[in-house]
Scaffold this motif. Structure first.
Motif, mmCIF file in Angstrom:
data_model
loop_
_atom_site.group_PDB
_atom_site.id
_atom_site.type_symbol
_atom_site.label_atom_id
_atom_site.label_comp_id
_atom_site.label_asym_id
_atom_site.label_seq_id
_atom_site.Cartn_x
_atom_site.Cartn_y
_atom_site.Cartn_z
ATOM 1 N N GLU A 35 0.853 -1.193 0.000
ATOM 2 C CA GLU A 35 0.000 0.000 0.000
ATOM 3 C C GLU A 35 0.887 1.240 0.000
ATOM 4 O O GLU A 35 1.733 1.399 0.884
ATOM 5 N N ALA A 129 -22.644 3.092 0.563
ATOM 6 C CA ALA A 129 -23.867 2.711 -0.144
ATOM 7 C C ALA A 129 -23.571 1.481 -1.002
ATOM 8 O O ALA A 129 -22.621 1.494 -1.789
ATOM 9 N N ASN A 490 -13.225 -1.256 -9.739
ATOM 10 C CA ASN A 490 -14.338 -0.769 -10.561
ATOM 11 C C ASN A 490 -13.951 -0.694 -12.038
ATOM 12 O O ASN A 490 -14.813 -0.713 -12.913
ATOM 13 N N THR A 502 -19.049 -0.517 -5.673
ATOM 14 C CA THR A 502 -18.091 -1.321 -4.904
ATOM 15 C C THR A 502 -18.580 -2.746 -4.656
ATOM 16 O O THR A 502 -17.808 -3.702 -4.772
#
Ligand code: FAD
Length: 525
Positions: A35, A129, A490, A502
């Motif tokens: 990362e 969401a 995505n 997602t």
């Protein structure tokens, strides 16, 4: 294969899905996750929305802002970017690709494009969401029954709850008013409802929001045997995927604390470094399929804020309900979102994805004394997401002769809305006006956000059924022509979608991870 090493680039929800599924299914495997950004929270990848202390939350967000991370970046000995005046600023926790400083991308036609650089990726900042794709949003070459199983698995990985805040009477009143306005036009099963969100409802009515932490699950639980086979290296930038012909041999990484570069051998490399930086890394590594970076889509977004009308709301909720809602909210002032409702995408009736977030305060300051500045029943922030139909010419391209701030071939984004999208935007704006009137009074009129605002960038490494030059990856997310190079995120989504992507990308990643797990070694059930 005995004791395979898997290198994963990027620690967002998608890299984390690969880590989890591969370690669960291949008992001899070891995963090293790289990362580029720092770890923000004690629990790796936790949502910063769960941080109660405002100063700590602000600091975590700043640390995620890559070249725009100011003092934090300087503390590592890396110069912080200068931003020119008149630029958009990114949402907190993210940084613009076109930030206007040295080594900035060129993205005047997609100016709000942004990324997050931290453990957990954008998944440390997301709104959580998690609607499911429907109708033509789904991938045509994955059978429905398999797809449904993948979505269920993705929901479990992300801790999706369909009924968060469902007991809120204020939320229910909002749904009833929207249903009065639109219900008759919507097909059965796709009406006004609660928005599924990724997070765990708490006894006090709040939600502990999900990040990559919940996807990693046992991998970051020191009491789990899986944790012994998982290593997360933060502040470690993958500079190149190394190849021997068409076979990947490992990755060259740079420790950003010391500047030192080293090679890490791997039997499988998964690139899940977002929809711009993944294709950039492939390009920099000499992996250059014709479709790489092309077919960029997102959701054009029209947003507005509405002050809820007391009379209308009182047709469905009482003063007592409001008091109960405010009391519940006061317990958790750090997290201003309460009820979240939606109207999902359906075809042909409603080719839009609508999000209606109930909040106590407007997301922008209002002068005291101006109409509706102190609205007792609160506000809703409403957004219509629309489709962008994929075209080759909407693309991020890379320049070998110009370096970006990280020393990668710099990006240029070319993007345009067509008449088809303009027509859908006009229709959605009209519906947003109706929704606003049904609920109350606009305190921010509907407006189309600049391109790139959705933060849902898709298509730049799209998956396809055949290797016909219009896709980068096969139906199991392997880059065409490479057995041991997998891509995730995505960017794989080849369809025109209106919903938040997602959950869909996690489902695609589960499928890809299962496939390579079968090739790497025996499954542990
Ligand atoms: P990311 O989460 O972007 O993670 C990629 C990681 O790769 C980053 O941490 C990056 O630093 C790292 N990386 C990049 N290059 C390298 C390299 N060379 N070496 C090492 N590491 C590298 N989606 C929804 O579905 N619903 C929502 O409600 C929603 N709301 C959002 C709200 C906000 C404010 C934001 C920012 C995003 C939102 N999203 C939402 C989008 C969602 O967060 C992303 O879809 C999701 O995080 C993508 O996961 P990912 O793992 O593919 O990529």
């Amino acid at each position: 294969m005995s004791n395979p090493t898997i290198a994963i680039v990027g620690s967002g929800p998608i890299g984390s899905t690969y880590a989890r599924v591969l370690l669960e299914q291949v008992p001899s495997a070891r995963v090293v996750m790289f990362e580029a950004g720092p770890q923000l929270t004690d629990v790796p990848g936790e949502s910063v929305r769960n941080i109660a202390d405002p100063a700590e939350k602000a600091r975590a967000r700043e640390m995620s802002q890559g070249p725009q991370a100011g003092e934090f970046r300087e503390s590592l000995g890396i110069p912080a970017a200068t931003v020119t005046e008149g630029m958009f600023t990114a949402r907190q926790g993210t940084h613009l690709l076109d930030f206007g400083g040295t080594g900035s991308a060129h993205a005047s036609s997609f100016p709000a494009a942004a990324a997050a650089t931290n453990v957990g990726g954008q998944g440390a900042h997301w709104t959580c969401a998690t609607p499911s794709p429907a109708f033509s949003e789904k991938i045509p070459f994955i059978a429905d029954d398999e797809w449904d199983r993948l979505i269920e698995e993705a929901k479990q990985l992300l801790h999706v709850h369909s009924a968060a805040f469902a007991d809120s009477k204020v939320g229910e009143a909002i749904r009833s008013l929207l249903d009065e306005e639109f219900g008759a036009e919507l097909p059965a099963g796709y009406g006004v409802g609660t928005l599924p969100v990724a997070g765990d409802p708490q006894p006090d009515g709040s939600v502990r929001w999900a990040g990559a932490d919940v996807v990693l699950g046992p991998l970051i639980d020191k009491d789990s045997p899986l944790a012994t086979r998982f290593e997360l290296r933060d502040l470690t930038l993958v500079r190149r995927v190394e190849l021997d012909g068409k076979r990947v041999t490992g990755v060259t990484v740079q420790d950003l604390r010391t500047g030192e570069e080293s090679f890490v051998a791997a039997d499988l490399v998964v690139v899940a470094a977002d929809a711009f930086r993944s294709p950039q890394l492939l390009w920099a590594s000499g992996v250059r399929p014709a479709a790489l970076g092309h077919y960029l889509t997102e959701h054009p977004v029209v947003i507005s804020t509405v002050a809820l009308d007391a009379e209308k709301m009182q047709r469905y909720a009482t003063e007592e309900d409001l008091k109960a809602e405010l009391a519940r909210r006061a317990q958790n002032p750090a997290d201003p979102v309460a009820a979240v409702n939606r109207i999902p995408f359906s075809e042909p009736e409603h080719p839009f994805s609508v999000q209606v977030m109930y909040t106590e305060n407007t997301p922008f300051p209002m002068e005291p004394g101006t109409p509706y500045s102190e609205n007792r029943w609160g506000y809703v922030n409403m957004g219509y997401g629309m489709r962008k139909h994929p075209r080759f010419e909407d693309a991020v391209t890379f320049d070998d002769n110009e370096s970006d701030y990280r020393g990668f071939p710099n990006m240029t984004i070319d993007y345009a809305l067509t008449e088809r999208e303009e027509a859908e935007i006009a229709e959605a704006t009209e519906r947003l006006r109706r929704a606003g009137k049904a609920l109350g009074v606009f305190v921010a009129e509907p407006r189309l956000m600049p391109n790139g605002s959705s933060l849902h960038y898709q298509g730049t490494m799209r998956m396809g059924e055949t290797d016909d030059g219009t896709s980068v990856a096969d139906p199991w997310s392997r880059v065409w022509g490479y057995q041991n190079l997998v891509v995730g995120g995505n960017a794989l989504i080849p369809t025109a979608t209106a919903m938040n992507p997602t959950l869909m990308s996690v489902a695609i990643a589960v499928r890809g991870a299962r496939k390579v797990a079968g090739e790497l070694g025996p499954r542990s059930e």
